[in-house]
Design an enzyme around this catalytic site. Structure first.
Site: not given
Ligand code: BG6
Ligand code: MG
Length: 229
Positions: A18-20, A124
């Site tokens: 996963d990234l974030d 995501a």
């Molecule tokens: C996920 C985050 O990795 O990405 C969420 O944990 C975020 O908080 C989701 O809403 C979508 O991210 P983005 O950059 O497409 O708005």
């Molecule tokens: Mg995450």
């Protein structure tokens, strides 16, 4: 357990990150941008509520936030709000540097790559390419699966099963790294091993827990798959 050599022909495995919140600490930027948006509509939400947004895609996050504020919007209005939040968020991540990569991340990715372990991103986010570029992580990835190519949000396993397919590695030989409950559930639904970046209280069901990636080695990861050897 007898120490095994990381040999991809005898003990193949792959890692899906996963990234974030796993590779980089972008959660703080998501929180700031959503908070600014909620404030602009006239309400606020807490850091504890923000925890529930981790791993949740952009439009679902907006729906949850509007619900907390007791605000109803049309689909067209929501489109505008999500775009506004994203513009603010992108302005923040465009200033990121490699210094914002979480502890142990670069070392682990480098070690896995040197040993021939296939590596994918399973996120995501629709902003993954900007973040990976800004933090100089792009070259570690053999496959990138993000919010631009998946239709079902975690806890649906689509993001991880797509990543495994792109790496040509079967699900039972994949280890997912996740900091969100929805992501841990997605990995389990995809029949993959999962390392929780967090605690058993926050992320029930993971096979192992770490505070960050400095606490796990390529050898430990292989041990999650080849336990009985
Ligand atoms: C996920 C985050 O990795 O990405 C969420 O944990 C975020 O908080 C989701 O809403 C979508 O991210 P983005 O950059 O497409 O708005
Ligand atoms: Mg995450």
């Amino acid at each position: 357990m007898q120490e095994l050599s990381i040999n991809q022909s005898t003990h193949p495995f792959a890692c899906i990150f996963d990234l974030d919140g796993v590779l980089v600490d972008t959660a703080v930027y998501h929180f700031q941008a959503w908070k600014q948006l909620a404030n602009s509509i006239g309400f606020d939400f807490t850091e504890a509520q923000n925890e529930h947004l981790k791993g949740v895609n952009r439009m679902r996050s907006l729906d949850m936030i509007l619900n907390w504020g007791g605000v109803e919007k049309t689909t067209a209005e929501k489109e505008v709000l999500a775009n506004t939040k994203n513009e603010w968020y992108v302005a923040m991540i465009n200033k990121m540097t490699a210094a914002e990569v979480l502890p142990g991340t670069t070392e682990l990715l480098q070690s896995l790559q040197e040993q021939g372990v296939k590596i994918a991103l399973g996120s995501a986010s629709k902003n993954s390419s900007i973040i990976l570029e800004r933090t100089q992580l792009t070259s570690y990835f053999d496959a990138i699966v993000d919010g631009n190519v998946v239709s079902a949000s975690k806890p649906d396993p689509e993001v991880f099963t797509k990543a495994a397919a792109m790496l040509h590695v079967p699900a039972h030989l994949c280890v997912v790294f996740e900091d969100a409950q929805a992501g841990v559930e997605a990995a389990i639904a995809g029949k993959m091993k999962v390392v929780g970046v967090g605690t058993p209280e926050n992320l029930p069901g993971a096979d192992q827990y770490v505070e960050n990636l400095s606490q796990i080695t390529a050898q430990d990861i292989m041990g999650l798959i080849y336990k009985e050897d």
